[in-house]
Design an enzyme around this catalytic site. Structure first.
Site, PDB file in Angstrom:
ATOM      1  N   SER A 275       3.414 -34.501 -38.373  1.00  0.00           N
ATOM      2  CA  SER A 275       4.163 -35.488 -39.143  1.00  0.00           C
ATOM      3  C   SER A 275       4.932 -36.333 -38.148  1.00  0.00           C
ATOM      4  O   SER A 275       5.166 -35.898 -37.016  1.00  0.00           O
ATOM      5  CB  SER A 275       5.133 -34.765 -40.083  1.00  0.00           C
ATOM      6  OG  SER A 275       6.096 -35.648 -40.615  1.00  0.00           O
TER       7      SER A 275
ATOM      8  N   TYR B  85      11.756 -28.209 -41.881  1.00  0.00           N
ATOM      9  CA  TYR B  85      10.484 -28.931 -41.945  1.00  0.00           C
ATOM     10  C   TYR B  85      10.187 -29.584 -40.597  1.00  0.00           C
ATOM     11  O   TYR B  85       9.090 -29.451 -40.054  1.00  0.00           O
ATOM     12  CB  TYR B  85      10.533 -29.981 -43.056  1.00  0.00           C
ATOM     13  CG  TYR B  85       9.277 -30.805 -43.170  1.00  0.00           C
ATOM     14  CD1 TYR B  85       8.194 -30.338 -43.897  1.00  0.00           C
ATOM     15  CD2 TYR B  85       9.180 -32.060 -42.566  1.00  0.00           C
ATOM     16  CE1 TYR B  85       7.022 -31.090 -43.999  1.00  0.00           C
ATOM     17  CE2 TYR B  85       8.023 -32.812 -42.669  1.00  0.00           C
ATOM     18  CZ  TYR B  85       6.949 -32.330 -43.392  1.00  0.00           C
ATOM     19  OH  TYR B  85       5.807 -33.071 -43.486  1.00  0.00           O
TER      20      TYR B  85
ATOM     21  N   LYS C 139       7.082 -29.028 -37.836  1.00  0.00           N
ATOM     22  CA  LYS C 139       6.188 -30.107 -37.414  1.00  0.00           C
ATOM     23  C   LYS C 139       6.241 -30.307 -35.900  1.00  0.00           C
ATOM     24  O   LYS C 139       5.233 -30.626 -35.280  1.00  0.00           O
ATOM     25  CB  LYS C 139       6.502 -31.396 -38.176  1.00  0.00           C
ATOM     26  CG  LYS C 139       6.243 -31.264 -39.679  1.00  0.00           C
ATOM     27  CD  LYS C 139       4.829 -30.816 -39.971  1.00  0.00           C
ATOM     28  CE  LYS C 139       4.513 -30.714 -41.436  1.00  0.00           C
ATOM     29  NZ  LYS C 139       3.104 -30.433 -41.679  1.00  0.00           N
TER      30      LYS C 139
END
Length: 169
Positions: A46, A59, A63
């Protein structure tokens, strides 16, 4: 949620889903790929794997982890054998999967939310061309590199101006 409001169980679920799943799948397929000296491993990170965003700390960590996993795997494949196995890691912008429900984007015409089919087409294009890594869309990498070359204070002003933000639940 902010890191303080995130439970350890929520963080663990994000880590299992976004990082450990890559490791499990790679460990399952890599022996056969090495035996045949053939294959291509594609991982989706991401833009959050290149730069952290508020309210997405676990998160973003996963990533960044996918990014590190793929970089280290590439080096391991190169180091231990003359491998024909290829790797690609992609850093897409926000994809309309329903997960980023509270995304705020000041300039949606410049930074539109991506459709899953559009990202899938780009993944296939990069895999076929043996692209090592790329942002999705590709020009975001160029913008990211320019922004990262600026002093931290200028980066902060730029981030505030662009106002790409995920609100807490």
């Amino acid at each position: 949620r902010s890191l303080i409001d995130c439970t350890l169980e929520e963080a663990e679920k994000v880590i299992n889903t976004n990082l450990l799943s890559h490791i499990w799948v790679i460990k399952a397929i890599l022996p056969s790929m090495i035996k045949n000296n053939y294959g291509h491993i594609v991982a989706i990170s991401s833009l959050c794997g290149l730069e952290g965003i508020a309210n997405l700390v676990p998160y973003c960590a996963t990533k960044f982890g996918v990014r590190g996993l793929m970089e280290a795997l590439r080096k391991e494949l190169d180091f231990y054998q003359k491998s024909s196995i290829k790797t690609t890691v992609l850093y897409p912008y926000v994809i309309d999967t329903g997960l980023a429900k509270n995304a705020t984007i000041r300039f949606p015409s410049l930074f539109p939310i991506l459709q899953p089919k559009e990202v899938a087409r780009y993944v296939m294009k990069c895999q076929r061309k043996d692209v090592y890594e790329s942002t999705v869309p590709c020009h975001y990498g160029f913008l990211f590199n320019i922004a990262k070359s600026l002093p931290h204070k200028a980066q902060k002003i730029l981030n505030e101006f662009a106002h790409v933000y995920i609100e807490s639940e």
